[in-house]
Motif scaffolding. Structure first.
Motif, PDB file in Angstrom:
ATOM      1  N   LEU A  98       0.831  -1.212   0.000  1.00 18.22           N
ATOM      2  CA  LEU A  98       0.000   0.000   0.000  1.00 18.22           C
ATOM      3  C   LEU A  98       0.862   1.258   0.000  1.00 18.22           C
ATOM      4  O   LEU A  98       0.500   2.274  -0.601  1.00 18.22           O
ATOM      5  CB  LEU A  98      -0.931  -0.009   1.211  1.00 18.22           C
ATOM      6  CG  LEU A  98      -2.017  -1.095   1.203  1.00 18.22           C
ATOM      7  CD1 LEU A  98      -2.791  -1.083   2.512  1.00 18.22           C
ATOM      8  CD2 LEU A  98      -2.963  -0.890   0.033  1.00 18.22           C
ATOM      9  N   GLY A  99       2.012   1.202   0.681  1.00 24.09           N
ATOM     10  CA  GLY A  99       2.921   2.338   0.655  1.00 24.09           C
ATOM     11  C   GLY A  99       3.438   2.613  -0.753  1.00 24.09           C
ATOM     12  O   GLY A  99       3.479   3.769  -1.205  1.00 24.09           O
ATOM     13  N   ALA A 100       3.828   1.544  -1.446  1.00 26.90           N
ATOM     14  CA  ALA A 100       4.293   1.717  -2.824  1.00 26.90           C
ATOM     15  C   ALA A 100       3.177   2.227  -3.727  1.00 26.90           C
ATOM     16  O   ALA A 100       3.397   3.111  -4.573  1.00 26.90           O
ATOM     17  CB  ALA A 100       4.831   0.379  -3.354  1.00 26.90           C
ATOM     18  N   ALA A 101       1.969   1.686  -3.545  1.00 26.30           N
ATOM     19  CA  ALA A 101       0.837   2.144  -4.354  1.00 26.30           C
ATOM     20  C   ALA A 101       0.526   3.618  -4.093  1.00 26.30           C
ATOM     21  O   ALA A 101       0.184   4.366  -5.010  1.00 26.30           O
ATOM     22  CB  ALA A 101      -0.398   1.288  -4.058  1.00 26.30           C
ATOM     23  N   THR A 102       0.676   4.038  -2.842  1.00 21.38           N
ATOM     24  CA  THR A 102       0.431   5.441  -2.503  1.00 21.38           C
ATOM     25  C   THR A 102       1.395   6.360  -3.239  1.00 21.38           C
ATOM     26  O   THR A 102       0.999   7.402  -3.774  1.00 21.38           O
ATOM     27  CB  THR A 102       0.566   5.657  -0.981  1.00 21.38           C
ATOM     28  OG1 THR A 102      -0.386   4.839  -0.309  1.00 21.38           O
ATOM     29  CG2 THR A 102       0.323   7.110  -0.621  1.00 21.38           C
ATOM     30  N   VAL A 109      -1.057  11.409  -9.860  1.00 20.63           N
ATOM     31  CA  VAL A 109      -2.256  12.240  -9.700  1.00 20.63           C
ATOM     32  C   VAL A 109      -1.943  13.590  -9.065  1.00 20.63           C
ATOM     33  O   VAL A 109      -2.393  14.639  -9.547  1.00 20.63           O
ATOM     34  CB  VAL A 109      -3.319  11.495  -8.858  1.00 20.63           C
ATOM     35  CG1 VAL A 109      -4.543  12.369  -8.640  1.00 20.63           C
ATOM     36  CG2 VAL A 109      -3.697  10.188  -9.529  1.00 20.63           C
ATOM     37  N   MET A 110      -1.180  13.599  -7.982  1.00 25.18           N
ATOM     38  CA  MET A 110      -1.003  14.822  -7.196  1.00 25.18           C
ATOM     39  C   MET A 110       0.155  15.684  -7.669  1.00 25.18           C
ATOM     40  O   MET A 110       0.110  16.909  -7.571  1.00 25.18           O
ATOM     41  CB  MET A 110      -0.795  14.464  -5.718  1.00 25.18           C
ATOM     42  CG  MET A 110      -1.915  13.654  -5.103  1.00 25.18           C
ATOM     43  SD  MET A 110      -1.557  13.177  -3.391  1.00 25.18           S
ATOM     44  CE  MET A 110      -2.989  12.171  -3.002  1.00 25.18           C
ATOM     45  N   LEU A 111       1.205  15.051  -8.167  1.00 27.78           N
ATOM     46  CA  LEU A 111       2.424  15.809  -8.451  1.00 27.78           C
ATOM     47  C   LEU A 111       2.364  16.566  -9.769  1.00 27.78           C
ATOM     48  O   LEU A 111       2.919  17.662  -9.880  1.00 27.78           O
ATOM     49  CB  LEU A 111       3.626  14.862  -8.446  1.00 27.78           C
ATOM     50  CG  LEU A 111       4.995  15.519  -8.584  1.00 27.78           C
ATOM     51  CD1 LEU A 111       5.236  16.515  -7.455  1.00 27.78           C
ATOM     52  CD2 LEU A 111       6.093  14.461  -8.596  1.00 27.78           C
ATOM     53  N   VAL A 112       1.711  15.977 -10.763  1.00 28.34           N
ATOM     54  CA  VAL A 112       1.705  16.592 -12.100  1.00 28.34           C
ATOM     55  C   VAL A 112       1.130  18.010 -12.085  1.00 28.34           C
ATOM     56  O   VAL A 112       1.743  18.933 -12.646  1.00 28.34           O
ATOM     57  CB  VAL A 112       0.942  15.688 -13.094  1.00 28.34           C
ATOM     58  CG1 VAL A 112       0.798  16.386 -14.442  1.00 28.34           C
ATOM     59  CG2 VAL A 112       1.676  14.371 -13.262  1.00 28.34           C
ATOM     60  N   PRO A 113      -0.029  18.270 -11.466  1.00 27.52           N
ATOM     61  CA  PRO A 113      -0.528  19.655 -11.434  1.00 27.52           C
ATOM     62  C   PRO A 113       0.410  20.623 -10.731  1.00 27.52           C
ATOM     63  O   PRO A 113       0.486  21.796 -11.102  1.00 27.52           O
ATOM     64  CB  PRO A 113      -1.869  19.531 -10.676  1.00 27.52           C
ATOM     65  CG  PRO A 113      -2.261  18.111 -10.822  1.00 27.52           C
ATOM     66  CD  PRO A 113      -0.986  17.336 -10.831  1.00 27.52           C
ATOM     67  N   VAL A 114       1.139  20.133  -9.728  1.00 28.61           N
ATOM     68  CA  VAL A 114       2.074  20.999  -9.012  1.00 28.61           C
ATOM     69  C   VAL A 114       3.211  21.422  -9.928  1.00 28.61           C
ATOM     70  O   VAL A 114       3.609  22.597  -9.966  1.00 28.61           O
ATOM     71  CB  VAL A 114       2.630  20.274  -7.769  1.00 28.61           C
ATOM     72  CG1 VAL A 114       3.676  21.128  -7.066  1.00 28.61           C
ATOM     73  CG2 VAL A 114       1.505  19.931  -6.816  1.00 28.61           C
ATOM     74  N   LEU A 115       3.750  20.484 -10.675  1.00 25.62           N
ATOM     75  CA  LEU A 115       4.866  20.793 -11.568  1.00 25.62           C
ATOM     76  C   LEU A 115       4.446  21.737 -12.694  1.00 25.62           C
ATOM     77  O   LEU A 115       5.270  22.509 -13.205  1.00 25.62           O
ATOM     78  CB  LEU A 115       5.430  19.498 -12.159  1.00 25.62           C
ATOM     79  CG  LEU A 115       6.033  18.512 -11.139  1.00 25.62           C
ATOM     80  CD1 LEU A 115       6.514  17.263 -11.848  1.00 25.62           C
ATOM     81  CD2 LEU A 115       7.160  19.162 -10.354  1.00 25.62           C
ATOM     82  N   ASP A 116       3.180  21.679 -13.067  1.00 27.39           N
ATOM     83  CA  ASP A 116       2.699  22.575 -14.136  1.00 27.39           C
ATOM     84  C   ASP A 116       2.591  24.022 -13.676  1.00 27.39           C
ATOM     85  O   ASP A 116       2.660  24.940 -14.499  1.00 27.39           O
ATOM     86  CB  ASP A 116       1.332  22.095 -14.642  1.00 27.39           C
ATOM     87  CG  ASP A 116       1.455  20.796 -15.431  1.00 27.39           C
ATOM     88  OD1 ASP A 116       2.566  20.503 -15.909  1.00 27.39           O
ATOM     89  OD2 ASP A 116       0.435  20.088 -15.550  1.00 27.39           O
ATOM     90  N   GLY A 117       2.407  24.243 -12.379  1.00 31.09           N
ATOM     91  CA  GLY A 117       2.210  25.609 -11.894  1.00 31.09           C
ATOM     92  C   GLY A 117       3.168  26.006 -10.790  1.00 31.09           C
ATOM     93  O   GLY A 117       2.764  26.639  -9.810  1.00 31.09           O
ATOM     94  N   LEU A 118       4.456  25.650 -10.923  1.00 34.27           N
ATOM     95  CA  LEU A 118       5.425  25.955  -9.886  1.00 34.27           C
ATOM     96  C   LEU A 118       5.645  27.458  -9.751  1.00 34.27           C
ATOM     97  O   LEU A 118       5.648  28.197 -10.735  1.00 34.27           O
ATOM     98  CB  LEU A 118       6.771  25.282 -10.210  1.00 34.27           C
ATOM     99  CG  LEU A 118       6.910  23.793  -9.874  1.00 34.27           C
ATOM    100  CD1 LEU A 118       8.300  23.318 -10.232  1.00 34.27           C
ATOM    101  CD2 LEU A 118       6.619  23.543  -8.414  1.00 34.27           C
ATOM    102  N   THR A 119       5.830  27.887  -8.518  1.00 40.70           N
ATOM    103  CA  THR A 119       6.176  29.281  -8.242  1.00 40.70           C
ATOM    104  C   THR A 119       7.469  29.319  -7.433  1.00 40.70           C
ATOM    105  O   THR A 119       7.854  28.324  -6.802  1.00 40.70           O
ATOM    106  CB  THR A 119       5.064  29.994  -7.452  1.00 40.70           C
ATOM    107  OG1 THR A 119       4.915  29.356  -6.173  1.00 40.70           O
ATOM    108  CG2 THR A 119       3.750  29.935  -8.210  1.00 40.70           C
TER     109      THR A 119
END
Length: 256
Positions: A98-102, A109-119
């Motif tokens: 479950l840790g690896a799946a997380t 899911v979570m990281l891609v939007p962050v990398l698109d809008g870095l400040t």
């Protein structure tokens, strides 16, 4: 007053749920194993059920399910002692999976939007979080321990931000309603990503350098933090069984 009450309820009910679940699971193990009332394979279900019970009880009462799971595991480990053999094998394997799946879901899911809008602000604080914010408190906590500088630096650097930070971010996204919530989440997610990358890249090389330094500076030369022997670490049940099978195979091959 409301803040204090909230903290006390989270911790208090969490501890109650953990103690109840851990005690129940330990009693089941200690009662059933000597009497051989449960097959060994089904004993694996007991600690997993205890974790779910601890979390559910604490949340139902208004406490922290994560504190409950932690306390329940501690209580279970203390009370069951050596009875039941490797009853945590399923729990360990499920936790690893479950840790690896997380982490896979986090990256997808979570990281891609962050990398698109870095400040710049998010990047700056993420770097500070892994260095100054992490390492200075560790150094302060080690004052008076007689630990040498390489040890303090090693402990300060290798403080990975991972599953716990993801859990806190999920709680923030699910329960909080803050004005700058998106900035906070972006900072958390980028910090986790940098931790995975930087701690992963430096783990082998820095561990090798620290081991070489430790070998070159015998801890017996002067009283120090490094001179205190580390407590014996008990390997998990699956590791013991795997080693036993390997030794049996080697003995069989030698006889042949």
């Amino acid at each position: 007053g409301a803040a204090v009450r909230l903290v006390l309820e989270e911790i208090g009910y969490g501890c109650i749920g953990g103690v109840v679940a851990g005690l129940t699971a330990a009693l089941v193990i200690r009662f059933c194993v000597p009497r051989r009332l449960v097959e060994a394979s089904w004993l694996q279900v007991v600690p997993a059920a205890a974790a779910v019970l601890a979390y559910g009880l604490a949340v139902w009462m208004g406490g922290s399910g994560f504190i409950a799971a932690f306390v329940g595991g501690a209580v279970f480990g203390i009370l069951r002692r050596e009875l039941g053999g490797g009853v945590t094998f399923f729990l360990e394997e499920a936790g690893s999976f479950l840790g690896a799946a997380t982490f896979v879901l986090f990256g997808a899911v979570m990281l891609v939007p962050v990398l698109d809008g870095l400040t710049a602000d998010v990047v700056l604080y993420s770097v500070l979080s892994l260095t100054v914010v992490r390492m200075v408190p560790v150094a302060l906590a080690m004052l008076g321990s007689a630990a040498r500088r390489p040890t303090v630096a090693f402990l300060g650097w290798f403080g990975p931000r991972g599953l716990a930070s993801i859990v806190f971010a999920v709680i923030l996204a699910d329960e909080a309603d803050l004005v700058h919530e998106s900035v906070l989440l972006d900072t958390v997610f980028l910090t986790i990503a940098l931790s995975v990358l930087l701690h992963g890249l430096t783990a082998s090389s820095l561990a090798t350098r620290y081991a070489a330094w430790f070998a070159a500076h015998p801890p017996d030369a002067e009283p120090s933090f490094e001179a205190v022997p580390a407590p014996e670490q008990r390997p998990p049940g699956w590791a013991v069984r795997l080693r036993g099978r390997r030794e049996d195979a080697e003995d069989s091959a030698a006889r042949t």
